[in-house]
Design an enzyme around this catalytic site. Structure first.
Site, short mmCIF file in Angstrom:
data_model
loop_
_atom_site.label_atom_id
_atom_site.label_comp_id
_atom_site.label_asym_id
_atom_site.label_seq_id
_atom_site.Cartn_x
_atom_site.Cartn_y
_atom_site.Cartn_z
N LYS A 219 -116.12 56.58 -25.47
CA LYS A 219 -116.35 55.48 -24.51
C LYS A 219 -117.65 54.75 -24.85
O LYS A 219 -117.69 53.54 -24.94
CB LYS A 219 -116.39 56.06 -23.09
CG LYS A 219 -116.63 55.00 -22.03
CD LYS A 219 -116.59 55.60 -20.63
CE LYS A 219 -117.04 54.54 -19.63
NZ LYS A 219 -117.07 55.04 -18.26
N GLU A 225 -122.14 64.28 -31.06
CA GLU A 225 -121.13 65.12 -31.73
C GLU A 225 -120.08 64.24 -32.41
O GLU A 225 -119.69 64.47 -33.55
CB GLU A 225 -120.42 66.02 -30.71
CG GLU A 225 -121.29 67.09 -30.07
CD GLU A 225 -121.88 66.65 -28.74
OE1 GLU A 225 -122.17 65.43 -28.60
OE2 GLU A 225 -122.06 67.52 -27.87
N GLY A 280 -114.81 58.85 -18.36
CA GLY A 280 -114.33 59.59 -19.54
C GLY A 280 -113.24 60.60 -19.19
O GLY A 280 -112.20 60.69 -19.84
N ARG A 281 -113.47 61.36 -18.11
CA ARG A 281 -112.51 62.42 -17.77
C ARG A 281 -111.28 61.88 -17.05
O ARG A 281 -110.39 62.63 -16.69
CB ARG A 281 -113.21 63.50 -16.94
CG ARG A 281 -113.97 62.97 -15.74
CD ARG A 281 -114.90 64.03 -15.17
NE ARG A 281 -115.72 63.53 -14.07
CZ ARG A 281 -116.89 62.92 -14.22
NH1 ARG A 281 -117.38 62.72 -15.44
NH2 ARG A 281 -117.59 62.52 -13.19
N GLU A 366 -116.91 68.57 -13.82
CA GLU A 366 -117.84 67.47 -14.13
C GLU A 366 -117.84 66.46 -12.97
O GLU A 366 -118.83 65.80 -12.72
CB GLU A 366 -117.47 66.79 -15.46
CG GLU A 366 -118.64 65.99 -16.04
CD GLU A 366 -118.38 65.43 -17.43
OE1 GLU A 366 -117.62 64.48 -17.55
OE2 GLU A 366 -118.97 65.94 -18.41
N HIS A 397 -101.52 89.89 -19.08
CA HIS A 397 -101.90 91.05 -19.89
C HIS A 397 -103.38 91.01 -20.21
O HIS A 397 -103.83 91.61 -21.19
CB HIS A 397 -101.05 91.09 -21.15
CG HIS A 397 -99.59 91.21 -20.81
ND1 HIS A 397 -98.97 92.42 -20.64
CD2 HIS A 397 -98.66 90.25 -20.54
CE1 HIS A 397 -97.70 92.21 -20.29
NE2 HIS A 397 -97.49 90.90 -20.22
N LYS A 517 -128.99 66.96 -23.50
CA LYS A 517 -128.88 66.03 -24.63
C LYS A 517 -130.27 65.60 -25.11
O LYS A 517 -130.53 65.54 -26.30
CB LYS A 517 -128.11 64.77 -24.20
CG LYS A 517 -126.63 64.97 -23.98
CD LYS A 517 -125.96 63.63 -23.69
CE LYS A 517 -124.52 63.81 -23.21
NZ LYS A 517 -123.91 62.57 -22.75
O1 F6P Z 1 -120.45 65.25 -21.54
C1 F6P Z 1 -120.68 64.03 -20.94
C2 F6P Z 1 -119.72 62.98 -21.35
O2 F6P Z 1 -120.34 61.77 -21.04
C3 F6P Z 1 -118.35 63.07 -20.67
O3 F6P Z 1 -118.37 62.60 -19.38
C4 F6P Z 1 -117.53 62.27 -21.62
O4 F6P Z 1 -116.16 62.46 -21.40
C5 F6P Z 1 -118.02 62.80 -22.94
O5 F6P Z 1 -119.42 62.98 -22.74
C6 F6P Z 1 -117.77 61.94 -24.13
O6 F6P Z 1 -118.34 60.68 -23.99
P1 F6P Z 1 -117.92 59.48 -24.94
O7 F6P Z 1 -116.48 59.20 -24.72
O8 F6P Z 1 -118.80 58.35 -24.53
O9 F6P Z 1 -118.19 59.91 -26.36
#
Ligand code: F6P
Length: 555
Positions: A219, A225, A280-281, A366, A397, A517
């Site tokens: 987003k 990452e 995002g979620r 979240e 199990h 972060k």
């Molecule tokens: O972990 C925080 C967060 O902002 C989530 O809410 C989001 O889904 C994820 O990181 C990834 O964010 P992006 O889509 O901006 O890479």
């Protein structure tokens, strides 16, 4: 002047939750009900099994095995009214900026509104924009699926690698697993999320770069990452294909941040956008679902959107007392705030839903893992449950021992389907028999008298007793298909929203992920600095950094 008169009175509408008369009434009622076993509740009401159930758009929710009665439901509904739930639902659907701390509208429901509907946000018809993106996605997916879209060397795309994390990964990977039976087996979708390089290495080790398409989903397009993995993918692609021009054939982006996408080197004509009013979620049905559409095709994707929309409409229009997401949410409030059960196990008896609990962990925790109200005051009661789970029968199990006989209470959501998605239908009956048996065993248990009557030696009796009285709900649907998946996800989305509304928290921000972060950036420099850095963390973090540097040969 009495003590209560001296206490500052909260402004109307922002009354502390615990001081609401409905909350107090629920507390008193819970005290009474706690003494009752589910066995008593079922005995007292022969119709319980059919009365404590609700159904909509193909999802049947049985909550008869929850430790509540009609009065509890009535009081919970009164609480919901007192917390202005109906008004909050309407405000979300109107596109008001209910994500107050980020000053944003919350409009994932617009992502699945049918073409032709109208919803204006800041003067813009968002439904028209949503459908314009859906059409571009469909055209792209058709080209990839038909082989018209070629890799740089003219090969057909056979592998799709989604790079993203959090909402840019969990929804797509969950939907991909859930709808495998509907997927094009000629396209192999993989998912890379972790900054641990082994994730990327394992996902790509047997892939042919000439036949691989990367979807970089973010987003913000600033997530460390995802950018690290996208850079690794770029190098991997260029090493094999040897030309910068290959990027345009092997990379597409999904983001709200066009300038960062361009900066990364992805042609904006290969970008699919969405909007800041999609959290995002809550984004798996936006362009973030591009991998889902590639796998199942545009038509099935639209069936999934229709399932979401059907549940949205139910949520928006149905009276609270028959509203599935509302009931589901209130049951959760009852369990965690009034019975002290703070753990929710989500147990799908459908192996295709194996990533559903992980998806829900982000959605629920979240969203509602918050400690202050909209006004910044302590909520004063527990908020989000701890969500976890595994598909049945595997979990049986493993951790079910604790759910049946442990000292901690866990509420369970069982999810099952009547039709099998595989050809092994006899096994399906066995699967669902297991699910129903677990709900029954948890609720009714096995008393010492029953155990003794089986001739069990006295010393073993306590070990073989099942207390029972462990609450569960069961969601039963006809079949796991795109429509049903959409409806199921929307059920949990709206249930999460309802709980947040009761707790008066902002379910759509996530400030709690920020501190880590920021610290990471600083520590990353300290781990890799050529000269031993001066460390000013706590003594534990300092010692761990020094040890790491030593073992890496950096000091
Ligand atoms: O972990 C925080 C967060 O902002 C989530 O809410 C989001 O889904 C994820 O990181 C990834 O964010 P992006 O889509 O901006 O890479």
């Amino acid at each position: 002047m009495t003590r209560s008169e001296r206490r500052p009175r909260p402004a109307p509408g922002v009354r502390a939750l615990k001081s609401r008369p409905q909350w107090q009434a629920l507390k008193r009622h819970a005290r009474k009900l706690r003494a009752k076993h589910l066995r008593d509740l079922f005995e007292a009401d022969p119709a319980r099994g059919t009365q404590f159930a609700a159904e909509t758009v193909g999802l049947h929710l049985d909550y008869a095995k929850q430790r509540l009665d009609a009065r509890a439901i009535e009081l919970l509904l009164e609480l919901a009214q007192a917390c202005a739930l109906t008004e909050r639902i309407a405000a979300m659907f109107r596109g008001e900026r209910i994500n107050a701390t980020e000053n944003r509208a919350v409009l994932h429901v617009a992502l699945r509104m049918p073409k032709g509907k109208r919803l204006r946000v800041d003067g813009v018809d968002v439904i028209a924009e949503v459908h314009a993106v859906l059409e571009r996605m469909a055209a792209f997916c058709e080209r990839v699926r038909s082989g018209a879209w070629k890799g740089y060397r003219g090969d057909r795309i056979r592998h799709v690698v989604n790079i993203g994390i959090g909402g840019s990964d969990l929804g797509p990977v969950m939907a991909h697993e859930a709808l495998r039976a509907y997927g094009d087996r000629g396209i192999d979708c993989r998912f890379v999320s972790n900054v641990d390089g082994s994730d990327f290495a394992e996902a790509t080790r047997d892939l042919d770069p000439a036949r691989t398409l990367f979807i970089v989903c973010s987003k913000t397009f600033t997530t460390q990452e995802t950018l690290a993995n996208a850079q690794a993918a770029r190098r991997w692609c260029l090493n094999a294909l040897g030309d910068d021009r290959a990027i345009a054939r092997h990379f597409v982006a999904v983001s709200t941040n066009r300038s960062e996408v361009e900066k990364f080197g992805i042609d904006p004509t290969n970008m699919f956008g969405f909007w800041d009013w999609v959290g995002g979620r809550y984004s798996m049905d936006s362009a973030i679902g591009l991998s889902t559409m590639l796998a199942i095709g545009p038509q099935r994707f639209h069936e999934m959107l229709a399932g979401f929309h059907a549940m949205d409409e139910h949520f928006r229009k149905a009276p609270l007392a028959r509203n599935l997401p509302v009931l589901h949410a209130l049951i959760g409030i009852w369990n965690s705030n009034f019975l002290g059960i703070d753990s929710l196990a989500v147990l799908p008896y459908a192996h295709y839903l194996k990533r559903f609990p992980a998806y829900l962990q982000q959605l629920v925790m979240e969203s509602n893992g918050k400690r202050v109200t909209h006004a910044g005051k302590p909520v004063g009661v527990d908020t989000s449950p701890i969500v976890w789970g595994e598909p049945g029968t595997n979990g049986q199990h493993s951790f079910y021992q604790l759910i049946h006989q442990g000292t901690r209470a866990v509420a369970c959501d069982f999810i099952g389907f009547c039709e099998s998605t595989s050809a092994l239908t006899a096994q399906h009956d066995l699967l669902i028999a297991n699910m129903l048996a677990q709900g029954e065993a948890l609720a009714f248990g096995k008393s010492a008298a029953q155990v003794r009557a089986e001739g069990v030696p006295a010393a073993l009796v306590p070990h073989k007793v099942f207390e029972g009285n462990r609450p569960s709900s069961t969601i039963l649907a006809r079949r796991l298909d795109p429509f049903t998946l959409g409806a199921l996800v929307a059920l949990y989305e709206h249930s999460t929203f309802v709980q947040g509304a009761i707790w008066d928290i902002d379910s759509f921000d996530q400030w709690g992920v920020e501190l880590g972060k920021v610290l990471t950036r600083r520590i990353a420099d300290e781990l890799t600095a050529a000269k031993t850095p001066r460390l000013s963390h706590d003594s534990s973090t300092n010692a761990l950094i020094r040890r790491y540097r030593r073992l890496r040969g950096n000091s």
